[in-house]
Motif scaffolding. Structure first.
Motif, PDB file in Angstrom:
ATOM      1  N   HIS A 206      42.612  32.113  42.912  1.00 35.64           N
ATOM      2  CA  HIS A 206      43.467  31.240  43.720  1.00 35.64           C
ATOM      3  C   HIS A 206      44.915  31.486  43.309  1.00 35.64           C
ATOM      4  O   HIS A 206      45.400  30.950  42.306  1.00 35.64           O
ATOM      5  CB  HIS A 206      43.091  29.783  43.495  1.00 35.64           C
ATOM      6  CG  HIS A 206      43.812  28.841  44.413  1.00 35.64           C
ATOM      7  ND1 HIS A 206      43.658  27.470  44.347  1.00 35.64           N
ATOM      8  CD2 HIS A 206      44.679  29.068  45.436  1.00 35.64           C
ATOM      9  CE1 HIS A 206      44.401  26.892  45.268  1.00 35.64           C
ATOM     10  NE2 HIS A 206      45.041  27.838  45.938  1.00 35.64           N
ATOM     11  N   GLY A 207      45.593  32.340  44.075  1.00 33.86           N
ATOM     12  CA  GLY A 207      46.971  32.673  43.741  1.00 33.86           C
ATOM     13  C   GLY A 207      47.376  34.003  44.329  1.00 33.86           C
ATOM     14  O   GLY A 207      46.799  34.470  45.321  1.00 33.86           O
ATOM     15  N   LEU A 208      48.361  34.619  43.717  1.00 35.87           N
ATOM     16  CA  LEU A 208      48.964  35.835  44.251  1.00 35.87           C
ATOM     17  C   LEU A 208      48.229  37.086  43.769  1.00 35.87           C
ATOM     18  O   LEU A 208      47.674  37.115  42.663  1.00 35.87           O
ATOM     19  CB  LEU A 208      50.426  35.912  43.830  1.00 35.87           C
ATOM     20  CG  LEU A 208      51.329  34.762  44.278  1.00 35.87           C
ATOM     21  CD1 LEU A 208      52.722  34.939  43.684  1.00 35.87           C
ATOM     22  CD2 LEU A 208      51.399  34.674  45.792  1.00 35.87           C
ATOM     23  N   VAL A 209      48.277  38.116  44.593  1.00 37.54           N
ATOM     24  CA  VAL A 209      47.658  39.377  44.201  1.00 37.54           C
ATOM     25  C   VAL A 209      48.384  39.998  43.011  1.00 37.54           C
ATOM     26  O   VAL A 209      47.786  40.750  42.227  1.00 37.54           O
ATOM     27  CB  VAL A 209      47.624  40.341  45.410  1.00 37.54           C
ATOM     28  CG1 VAL A 209      49.020  40.855  45.751  1.00 37.54           C
ATOM     29  CG2 VAL A 209      46.669  41.505  45.148  1.00 37.54           C
ATOM     30  N   THR A 210      49.659  39.679  42.833  1.00 37.10           N
ATOM     31  CA  THR A 210      50.389  40.187  41.666  1.00 37.10           C
ATOM     32  C   THR A 210      49.831  39.606  40.360  1.00 37.10           C
ATOM     33  O   THR A 210      49.973  40.218  39.299  1.00 37.10           O
ATOM     34  CB  THR A 210      51.891  39.880  41.784  1.00 37.10           C
ATOM     35  OG1 THR A 210      52.061  38.503  42.173  1.00 37.10           O
ATOM     36  CG2 THR A 210      52.548  40.773  42.818  1.00 37.10           C
ATOM     37  N   ASP A 211      49.178  38.434  40.436  1.00 36.83           N
ATOM     38  CA  ASP A 211      48.509  37.905  39.252  1.00 36.83           C
ATOM     39  C   ASP A 211      47.390  38.850  38.814  1.00 36.83           C
ATOM     40  O   ASP A 211      47.185  39.095  37.619  1.00 36.83           O
ATOM     41  CB  ASP A 211      47.922  36.519  39.526  1.00 36.83           C
ATOM     42  CG  ASP A 211      48.965  35.482  39.906  1.00 36.83           C
ATOM     43  OD1 ASP A 211      50.148  35.670  39.546  1.00 36.83           O
ATOM     44  OD2 ASP A 211      48.597  34.485  40.560  1.00 36.83           O
ATOM     45  N   LEU A 212      46.660  39.387  39.783  1.00 42.08           N
ATOM     46  CA  LEU A 212      45.573  40.320  39.489  1.00 42.08           C
ATOM     47  C   LEU A 212      46.127  41.618  38.909  1.00 42.08           C
ATOM     48  O   LEU A 212      45.533  42.193  37.992  1.00 42.08           O
ATOM     49  CB  LEU A 212      44.768  40.613  40.750  1.00 42.08           C
ATOM     50  CG  LEU A 212      44.076  39.431  41.422  1.00 42.08           C
ATOM     51  CD1 LEU A 212      43.357  39.908  42.679  1.00 42.08           C
ATOM     52  CD2 LEU A 212      43.104  38.755  40.465  1.00 42.08           C
ATOM     53  N   LEU A 213      47.242  42.079  39.456  1.00 43.07           N
ATOM     54  CA  LEU A 213      47.850  43.299  38.928  1.00 43.07           C
ATOM     55  C   LEU A 213      48.296  43.090  37.488  1.00 43.07           C
ATOM     56  O   LEU A 213      48.062  43.960  36.630  1.00 43.07           O
ATOM     57  CB  LEU A 213      49.038  43.722  39.797  1.00 43.07           C
ATOM     58  CG  LEU A 213      49.845  44.918  39.279  1.00 43.07           C
ATOM     59  CD1 LEU A 213      48.971  46.161  39.151  1.00 43.07           C
ATOM     60  CD2 LEU A 213      51.048  45.189  40.185  1.00 43.07           C
ATOM     61  N   THR A 214      48.931  41.962  37.210  1.00 47.68           N
ATOM     62  CA  THR A 214      49.363  41.668  35.842  1.00 47.68           C
ATOM     63  C   THR A 214      48.184  41.689  34.889  1.00 47.68           C
ATOM     64  O   THR A 214      48.242  42.290  33.808  1.00 47.68           O
ATOM     65  CB  THR A 214      50.062  40.300  35.790  1.00 47.68           C
ATOM     66  OG1 THR A 214      51.222  40.325  36.617  1.00 47.68           O
ATOM     67  CG2 THR A 214      50.467  39.956  34.370  1.00 47.68           C
ATOM     68  N   GLN A 215      47.088  41.049  35.287  1.00 47.68           N
ATOM     69  CA  GLN A 215      45.902  41.017  34.441  1.00 47.68           C
ATOM     70  C   GLN A 215      45.342  42.421  34.219  1.00 47.68           C
ATOM     71  O   GLN A 215      44.965  42.780  33.097  1.00 47.68           O
ATOM     72  CB  GLN A 215      44.844  40.129  35.083  1.00 47.68           C
ATOM     73  CG  GLN A 215      43.544  40.047  34.292  1.00 47.68           C
ATOM     74  CD  GLN A 215      42.522  39.155  34.976  1.00 47.68           C
ATOM     75  OE1 GLN A 215      42.831  38.376  35.869  1.00 47.68           O
ATOM     76  NE2 GLN A 215      41.263  39.279  34.553  1.00 47.68           N
ATOM     77  N   THR A 216      45.307  43.228  35.286  1.00 44.30           N
ATOM     78  CA  THR A 216      44.770  44.586  35.179  1.00 44.30           C
ATOM     79  C   THR A 216      45.625  45.440  34.256  1.00 44.30           C
ATOM     80  O   THR A 216      45.109  46.208  33.437  1.00 44.30           O
ATOM     81  CB  THR A 216      44.676  45.227  36.571  1.00 44.30           C
ATOM     82  OG1 THR A 216      43.880  44.398  37.428  1.00 44.30           O
ATOM     83  CG2 THR A 216      44.049  46.605  36.500  1.00 44.30           C
ATOM     84  N   LEU A 217      46.939  45.315  34.379  1.00 48.24           N
ATOM     85  CA  LEU A 217      47.827  46.073  33.501  1.00 48.24           C
ATOM     86  C   LEU A 217      47.712  45.592  32.053  1.00 48.24           C
ATOM     87  O   LEU A 217      47.760  46.407  31.115  1.00 48.24           O
ATOM     88  CB  LEU A 217      49.276  45.951  33.986  1.00 48.24           C
ATOM     89  CG  LEU A 217      49.601  46.628  35.328  1.00 48.24           C
ATOM     90  CD1 LEU A 217      51.032  46.306  35.746  1.00 48.24           C
ATOM     91  CD2 LEU A 217      49.398  48.134  35.244  1.00 48.24           C
ATOM     92  N   ASP A 218      47.546  44.292  31.867  1.00 46.37           N
ATOM     93  CA  ASP A 218      47.404  43.751  30.506  1.00 46.37           C
ATOM     94  C   ASP A 218      46.146  44.281  29.825  1.00 46.37           C
ATOM     95  O   ASP A 218      46.116  44.439  28.600  1.00 46.37           O
ATOM     96  CB  ASP A 218      47.361  42.224  30.543  1.00 46.37           C
ATOM     97  CG  ASP A 218      48.728  41.596  30.801  1.00 46.37           C
ATOM     98  OD1 ASP A 218      49.742  42.305  30.650  1.00 46.37           O
ATOM     99  OD2 ASP A 218      48.764  40.403  31.150  1.00 46.37           O
ATOM    100  N   GLU A 219      45.112  44.538  30.622  1.00 44.36           N
ATOM    101  CA  GLU A 219      43.837  44.981  30.065  1.00 44.36           C
ATOM    102  C   GLU A 219      43.788  46.484  29.817  1.00 44.36           C
ATOM    103  O   GLU A 219      42.822  46.977  29.227  1.00 44.36           O
ATOM    104  CB  GLU A 219      42.702  44.582  31.013  1.00 44.36           C
ATOM    105  CG  GLU A 219      42.492  43.073  31.108  1.00 44.36           C
ATOM    106  CD  GLU A 219      41.488  42.696  32.180  1.00 44.36           C
ATOM    107  OE1 GLU A 219      41.093  43.595  32.954  1.00 44.36           O
ATOM    108  OE2 GLU A 219      41.115  41.504  32.252  1.00 44.36           O
ATOM    109  N   ALA A 220      44.817  47.210  30.264  1.00 41.61           N
ATOM    110  CA  ALA A 220      44.823  48.660  30.087  1.00 41.61           C
ATOM    111  C   ALA A 220      44.920  49.020  28.601  1.00 41.61           C
ATOM    112  O   ALA A 220      45.658  48.386  27.844  1.00 41.61           O
ATOM    113  CB  ALA A 220      45.982  49.283  30.855  1.00 41.61           C
ATOM    114  N   ALA A 221      44.171  50.042  28.230  1.00 46.35           N
ATOM    115  CA  ALA A 221      44.206  50.493  26.843  1.00 46.35           C
ATOM    116  C   ALA A 221      45.481  51.274  26.577  1.00 46.35           C
ATOM    117  O   ALA A 221      46.059  51.886  27.482  1.00 46.35           O
ATOM    118  CB  ALA A 221      42.988  51.366  26.549  1.00 46.35           C
ATOM    119  N   ALA A 222      45.926  51.248  25.351  1.00 47.56           N
ATOM    120  CA  ALA A 222      47.130  51.990  24.968  1.00 47.56           C
ATOM    121  C   ALA A 222      46.924  53.480  25.230  1.00 47.56           C
ATOM    122  O   ALA A 222      45.883  54.044  24.900  1.00 47.56           O
ATOM    123  CB  ALA A 222      47.439  51.758  23.497  1.00 47.56           C
TER     124      ALA A 222
END
Length: 299
Positions: A206-222
């Motif tokens: 429930h919210g913006l698609v940019t929230d999903l992008l932020t979460q996906t980028l946060d979960e990316a491995a170094a």
């Protein structure tokens, strides 16, 4: 019809890297025309000339055959390619939302009816290989160019070119409400991870698609090599471009600037794009794009 050589096209005074002299024109028979979400249709046309040349991110112009109202065609992104038992490309799909006069009329067309199409047009997607993770961000009808691209990146479809590969592909898809979600099963069947956001909370986040992008980028491995690709309403694309800039994540945007001709003549689809010298100039979305590096767009 064989397209002219590249040097012949480039000699044109209004030439661009993807000038429309390389397109084909066809009277295309409608094979299927089905509603896949509220007011959203998938149209399949037999178009052997166009489908043999097109690749993900390019588009075609569509006009109702035998009618002069509306007089001009409308642009539609290639959604998918249909292949026969031998693997040869024989038809293509495009997905669209009922809105104006042409799409309202197109919704009533039946198999056996004919539309006029010309394409492929535009530069399409050219991603650098190899990728650990390709992240698509779509809003509204912006998911339409991503099914074919996702299949190509995952090695499940080829388009006659050397293409990048990705170990993983994710689509972050934002809609206003659940019954506007179009093509969910297509993306999942292709092996694309689907994350959904809705404005009203009726499906997914429930919210913006940019929230999903932020979460996906946060979960990316170094150290992962990421590529974000975005298509949808301009405010959403601007927000995605800004988010990627703060994360130093590579981002391409496929602009949805309204096009009147699709072939670079009318200059109605210009966007402000920064040149190599750091100064911006107007570029025609139809022949210089529609895909641009997000950092080069003057929003």
């Amino acid at each position: 019809m064989t397209p002219p050589p590249a040097d012949a096209c480039d000699a044109h005074p209004l030439s661009a890297a993807h000038y429309a002299d390389r397109a084909a024109f066809e009277q295309a028979e409608i094979l299927e025309n089905v509603e896949i979400a509220r007011g959203t249709y998938r149209t399949r046309v037999a178009a052997p000339e166009v489908v043999g040349r097109i690749f993900p991110g390019q588009f075609l112009m569509v006009r109702l055959a035998g009618q002069n109202d509306p007089l001009l065609g409308r642009p539609f992104a290639m959604y998918d390619v249909v292949r026969d038992a031998s693997g040869a490309a024989v038809a293509l799909d495009f997905v669209w939302v009922v809105g104006g006069k042409l799409t309202t009329a197109l919704a009533s067309r039946q198999p056996g009816d004919t539309v006029e199409i010309w394409g492929p047009l535009g530069n399409g997607f050219a991603l650098e290989a190899p990728l650990d993770h390709a992240i698509f961000v779509a809003g509204g009808i912006g998911q339409t160019p991503f099914l074919a691209l996702g299949k190509e990146l995952l090695g499940k479809a080829g388009y006659g070119r050397d293409a990048a590969r990705a170990a993983r592909v994710t689509l972050c898809y934002g809609v206003r409400t659940s019954d506007l979600l179009a093509g969910e099963s297509d993306f999942r069947s292709a092996g694309i991870d689907l994350c959904v956001a809705s404005d009203d909370g009726s499906i997914g986040h429930h919210g913006l698609v940019t929230d999903l992008l932020t979460q996906t980028l946060d979960e990316a491995a170094a150290g992962e090599k990421l590529q974000v690709v975005c298509c949808g309403p301009e405010p959403m694309m601007e927000a995605v471009a800004g988010l990627c800039a703060t994360r130093d994540a590579a981002c391409l945007v496929s602009l949805e600037t309204p096009m009147a001709c699709g072939v670079g003549v009318c200059f109605s689809c210009v966007a402000r794009v920064v040149d190599e010298d750091g100064e911006w100039d107007y570029k025609r979305t139809c022949v210089d794009g529609p895909v641009f590096d997000a950092k080069r767009i003057v929003w």
